[in-house]
Design a protein around this motif. Structure first.
Motif, PDB file in Angstrom:
ATOM      1  N   SER B   5     -27.255  12.556  23.579  1.00  0.00           N
ATOM      2  CA  SER B   5     -26.698  12.586  24.781  1.00  0.00           C
ATOM      3  C   SER B   5     -27.085  11.095  25.455  1.00  0.00           C
ATOM      4  O   SER B   5     -25.862  10.955  26.067  1.00  0.00           O
ATOM      5  CB  SER B   5     -27.722  13.596  25.581  1.00  0.00           C
ATOM      6  N   SER B   6     -27.815  10.597  25.252  1.00  0.00           N
ATOM      7  CA  SER B   6     -27.703   9.200  25.849  1.00  0.00           C
ATOM      8  C   SER B   6     -26.750   8.333  25.039  1.00  0.00           C
ATOM      9  O   SER B   6     -26.339   7.457  25.604  1.00  0.00           O
ATOM     10  CB  SER B   6     -29.188   8.562  25.744  1.00  0.00           C
ATOM     11  N   LEU B   8     -23.910   9.488  24.290  1.00  0.00           N
ATOM     12  CA  LEU B   8     -22.747   9.622  24.969  1.00  0.00           C
ATOM     13  C   LEU B   8     -22.630   9.097  26.229  1.00  0.00           C
ATOM     14  O   LEU B   8     -21.594   8.434  26.768  1.00  0.00           O
ATOM     15  CB  LEU B   8     -22.725  11.336  24.947  1.00  0.00           C
ATOM     16  N   ASP B   9     -23.808   9.022  27.042  1.00  0.00           N
ATOM     17  CA  ASP B   9     -23.739   8.566  28.183  1.00  0.00           C
ATOM     18  C   ASP B   9     -23.279   7.087  28.047  1.00  0.00           C
ATOM     19  O   ASP B   9     -22.723   6.551  28.888  1.00  0.00           O
ATOM     20  CB  ASP B   9     -25.351   8.440  28.829  1.00  0.00           C
ATOM     21  N   PHE B  12     -19.471   6.805  27.144  1.00  0.00           N
ATOM     22  CA  PHE B  12     -18.715   7.062  28.279  1.00  0.00           C
ATOM     23  C   PHE B  12     -18.922   5.966  29.396  1.00  0.00           C
ATOM     24  O   PHE B  12     -17.613   5.406  29.896  1.00  0.00           O
ATOM     25  CB  PHE B  12     -18.811   8.430  28.933  1.00  0.00           C
ATOM     26  N   HIS B  13     -20.103   5.367  29.571  1.00  0.00           N
ATOM     27  CA  HIS B  13     -20.314   4.382  30.597  1.00  0.00           C
ATOM     28  C   HIS B  13     -19.549   3.233  30.343  1.00  0.00           C
ATOM     29  O   HIS B  13     -18.975   2.484  30.855  1.00  0.00           O
ATOM     30  CB  HIS B  13     -21.638   4.086  30.820  1.00  0.00           C
ATOM     31  N   LEU B  15     -16.836   2.808  28.499  1.00  0.00           N
ATOM     32  CA  LEU B  15     -15.522   2.990  28.720  1.00  0.00           C
ATOM     33  C   LEU B  15     -14.905   3.195  30.082  1.00  0.00           C
ATOM     34  O   LEU B  15     -13.781   3.213  30.342  1.00  0.00           O
ATOM     35  CB  LEU B  15     -14.972   4.388  27.935  1.00  0.00           C
ATOM     36  N   ALA B  16     -15.974   3.059  31.123  1.00  0.00           N
ATOM     37  CA  ALA B  16     -15.337   3.453  32.452  1.00  0.00           C
ATOM     38  C   ALA B  16     -15.182   2.329  33.138  1.00  0.00           C
ATOM     39  O   ALA B  16     -15.129   2.354  34.414  1.00  0.00           O
ATOM     40  CB  ALA B  16     -16.791   4.429  33.088  1.00  0.00           C
ATOM     41  N   ASP B  17     -14.911   1.216  32.665  1.00  0.00           N
ATOM     42  CA  ASP B  17     -14.649   0.028  33.357  1.00  0.00           C
ATOM     43  C   ASP B  17     -13.196  -0.622  32.528  1.00  0.00           C
ATOM     44  O   ASP B  17     -13.072  -0.790  31.286  1.00  0.00           O
ATOM     45  CB  ASP B  17     -15.608  -1.098  33.130  1.00  0.00           C
ATOM     46  N   ARG B  21     -12.863  -2.007  28.571  1.00  0.00           N
ATOM     47  CA  ARG B  21     -11.670  -1.424  27.795  1.00  0.00           C
ATOM     48  C   ARG B  21     -10.656  -2.221  27.122  1.00  0.00           C
ATOM     49  O   ARG B  21     -10.249  -2.146  26.070  1.00  0.00           O
ATOM     50  CB  ARG B  21     -10.812  -0.409  28.518  1.00  0.00           C
ATOM     51  N   LEU B  79     -17.394   6.075  18.994  1.00  0.00           N
ATOM     52  CA  LEU B  79     -16.351   7.001  19.818  1.00  0.00           C
ATOM     53  C   LEU B  79     -16.007   8.316  19.452  1.00  0.00           C
ATOM     54  O   LEU B  79     -15.507   9.046  19.880  1.00  0.00           O
ATOM     55  CB  LEU B  79     -14.999   6.345  19.863  1.00  0.00           C
ATOM     56  N   GLY B  82     -17.637  10.674  21.531  1.00  0.00           N
ATOM     57  CA  GLY B  82     -16.922  10.934  22.661  1.00  0.00           C
ATOM     58  C   GLY B  82     -15.837  11.801  22.446  1.00  0.00           C
ATOM     59  O   GLY B  82     -15.383  12.831  23.239  1.00  0.00           O
ATOM     60  N   ALA B  83     -15.197  11.525  21.521  1.00  0.00           N
ATOM     61  CA  ALA B  83     -13.794  12.373  21.223  1.00  0.00           C
ATOM     62  C   ALA B  83     -13.908  13.807  21.076  1.00  0.00           C
ATOM     63  O   ALA B  83     -13.348  14.710  21.436  1.00  0.00           O
ATOM     64  CB  ALA B  83     -12.984  11.524  19.993  1.00  0.00           C
ATOM     65  N   TRP B  85     -16.704  15.459  22.026  1.00  0.00           N
ATOM     66  CA  TRP B  85     -16.800  16.038  23.276  1.00  0.00           C
ATOM     67  C   TRP B  85     -15.567  16.335  23.879  1.00  0.00           C
ATOM     68  O   TRP B  85     -15.797  17.599  24.395  1.00  0.00           O
ATOM     69  CB  TRP B  85     -17.762  15.097  23.975  1.00  0.00           C
ATOM     70  N   ILE B  86     -14.805  15.717  24.118  1.00  0.00           N
ATOM     71  CA  ILE B  86     -13.425  15.757  24.717  1.00  0.00           C
ATOM     72  C   ILE B  86     -12.853  16.989  24.328  1.00  0.00           C
ATOM     73  O   ILE B  86     -12.262  17.980  24.969  1.00  0.00           O
ATOM     74  CB  ILE B  86     -12.729  14.652  24.863  1.00  0.00           C
TER      75      ILE B  86
END
Lengths: 127, 127
Positions: B5-6, B8-9, B12-13, B15-17, B21, B79, B82-83, B85-86
């Motif tokens: 989980s961490s 994944l945190d 995603f964190h 990739l959120a900028d 990216r 990644l 993350g992929a 999860w989505i």
């Protein structure tokens, strides 16, 4: 371009928290009220509301106001852009694997014994 | 579970900028020094370093120290989580579409004229 980028920011930011991912998981089962979404977590209703707002800003939740009840539904569509972004790098990763395979095949082909690929194995020690 | 989980945190964190990216995009072309990674952006070297550290913590960058030069390489493997999860939610989204299709087919089958599916169209107005 800027809009698409800021949507990606919002989607990845929304996914970067285990509580928000768990909320999306719950909403994947059925629509929930804000209270139902907050219930499994050891957080205040105000704390849960902030997480829900982050999910809303990313477009991942649609909120329907029915009198005093706010019913939340998942909207998985914005995840597609995130999935597409990641897939680009999976292709990149696969390309690296393909290049490695090609290299190994080329090395194999360059060995002194020409085309040994389908030749049956001969036992090393004869009786 | 917590570790996954961490991770994944962190992914995603990271990739959120948009700057991070874009850095990953650059690294998808070839390895780069910290200076090269910072160059396209209107940010200080210290600012760029912070972004690079976020990418490193997510395991998306491997840094190789060659004397005074820090060479960064992309590592796309984190990644995948993350992929995955989505993808779970894409399946959910597809299931909704499948359910809609099944509903439409069921409605179609329940219509008074039995099995009209392959019946050729008859013109409404006869000459």
């Amino acid at each position: 371009m800027v809009d698409k980028s800021s949507r990606l920011d919002a989607v990845f930011h929304a996914l970067a928290d285990p509580t928000r991912r768990a909320m999306l998981h719950d909403l994947g089962q059925q629509p929930r009220t804000v209270g139902e979404l907050a219930a499994p977590f050891d957080i205040s209703l105000a704390g849960a509301s902030k997480h829900i707002q982050v999910l809303e800003r990313a477009g991942l939740i649609q909120r329907e106001v029915q009198g005093r009840v706010h019913l939340c539904r998942i909207d998985a569509r914005p995840l597609h852009a995130g999935a597409e972004w990641i897939r680009h790098y999976e292709r990149f990763w696969n390309r690296k694997l393909d290049a490695l395979e090609a290299l190994l095949k080329a090395e194999d082909a360059a060995r002194p014994a020409a085309k040994p690929a389908r030749k049956p194995r001969t036992p090393r020690r004869k009786p």
